[in-house]
Write a protein that holds these residues in place. Structure first.
Motif: not given
Ligand code: SF4
Lengths: 160, 238
Positions: B180-182, B185-192, B206-208
């Motif tokens: 689940l991605i909340k 809070y996700c800042i879309g940094c792309g680390i995941c 945003r991460a999906i």
């Molecule tokens: S892009 Fe991924 S790692 Fe970055 S904040 Fe969103 S969920 Fe977390």
């Protein structure tokens, strides 16, 4: 530049040089992250800086003195604190704005109250907070913070 | 376009106000720009400072290490660490929620949580430079002292009113074996997406989750993504 800013510049630049020497990649990566954060705020920062110009030109200092001066501090403070709870600007952008209003003759007491509630009490984030920590926690924390914002402001008024 | 406009709505408003003023009263408009000049110059002397300091703190004072120190340590030491943790962290108060939630699960006290949240909100080391510049170093120092004292008392008061049981600690209801991605809070940094490209993708900043089901296995990278997400926006249930 005042001594504090100068000192901080010296510390920061030396720290930066050491940091680059020790781990260049990590430093650059963090800088990129920090850049993104600042980039997101840039529009607001530019907006505020030019808004200050408008305020300084269009609003007569007498008006600021009358409403935010030291004559009716308590009411002005409570109102400022309330405005702070609903305002959504980062503190970073708030300082120049507050600075300009204080320069125009506003009392610092309402300004401090605004600065504190701006970041510490949030009507907008209240829902999120009560979902994460429960309603009781959110009410207690925001309520107590609001009261303290005013107390801190009044205390500063006594000292400065 | 709409999104951009909403994001920069405030700037647009100021620009329109200026255009309006130019039409009505040209001298005043020019004077306004001149009046802004001083503040723009001041901002330029602190902005790089805040920028660099934020990056340096992020590189050399890792949040996790301090979080480990905190544990359930309360008392004077705990409150110092909490204030420190809050002061070095970047971002608005709601960015602190997931961090604090993790700490609560690890056993941090309510007192500490309130202290972290509050100092996260008002005390920011790079921001102190900004405050000193636009108000005055004296103003900044006095406000800092009062605020710190206030935060300690506040933490104490809240911990008297709120008990641990009042706080929903249980995990969000995630189905077993799901991700689940909340979003909030996700800042879309792309680390995941970088760590676990098989699970995450960035779309519209945003991460999906492209794959909501955890495969498991020894070299599964989803755990690492959950751990490394800077805002702790990823929840997994195994
Ligand atoms: S892009 Fe991924 S790692 Fe970055 S904040 Fe969103 S969920 Fe977390």
């Amino acid at each position: 530049m005042d001594i504090f800013t100068k000192g901080l510049w010296i510390i920061t630049v030396s720290w930066f040089i050491i940091s680059m020497k020790r781990d260049k990649n990590r430093t650059l990566k963090s800088m990129k992250k920090s850049k993104n954060m600042m980039g997101n705020m840039l529009g607001q920062i530019i907006g505020i800086l030019f808004l200050i110009g408008l305020i300084l030109t269009l609003i007569p200092p007498e008006m600021i003195k009358e409403y935010l001066g030291s004559s009716n501090t308590l009411i002005a403070t409570i109102v400022s604190a309330l405005i702070g709870t609903i305002t959504l600007i980062p503190a970073f952008v708030a300082f120049p704005l507050i600075g300009s209003i204080v320069d125009m003759g506003a009392s610092i007491v309402p300004s401090v109250a605004f600065l504190t509630t701006l970041t510490m009490v949030g009507i907008v984030t209240f829902n999120l907070e009560s979902r994460e920590f429960g309603r009781r926690f959110a009410i207690a924390r925001n309520g107590i913070s609001f009261v303290f914002a005013i107390l801190i402001a009044l205390a500063m008024g006594v000292i400065l | 376009m709409m999104k951009r406009l909403r994001k920069n709505g405030f700037l647009a408003f100021v620009v329109i106000a200026y255009i309006g003023l130019f039409i009505i009263n040209k001298e005043k408009a020019i004077l306004s720009i001149k009046n802004s000049g001083y503040y723009i110059k001041e901002m330029l002397t602190v902005m790089p400072l805040v920028f660099l300091l934020t990056a340096l703190i992020d590189t050399w004072i890792p949040q996790e290490t301090i979080m480990d120190y905190l544990g359930d340590g309360s008392g004077v030491k705990g409150s110092f660490i909490s204030i420190f943790l809050g002061s070095i962290s970047a971002g608005p108060i709601y960015a602190a929620f997931p961090v604090c939630k993790t700490l609560l699960r690890k056993g941090a006290s309510i007192f500490n949580i309130v202290v972290i949240l509050s100092s996260w909100a008002v005390i920011k080391i790079p921001m102190l430079a900004n405050e000193a510049r636009f108000l005055s170093p004296k103003f900044m120092a006095i406000r800092w002292v009062f605020t710190t004292i206030g935060i300690i008392i506040m933490g104490y008061m809240v911990s008297k009113v709120v008990k641990r049981d009042d706080i929903p600690i249980e995990e969000e209801a995630i189905e077993h074996g799901k991700i689940l991605i909340k979003e909030e809070y996700c800042i879309g940094c792309g680390i995941c997406a970088k760590i676990a490209p098989g699970y995450f993708e960035i779309e519209n900043n945003r991460a999906i989750a492209i794959d909501e089901n955890i495969h498991g296995g020894v070299d599964d990278d989803v755990d690492k993504a959950e751990e490394k997400c800077p805002t702790r926006a990823i929840a997994i249930s195994k």
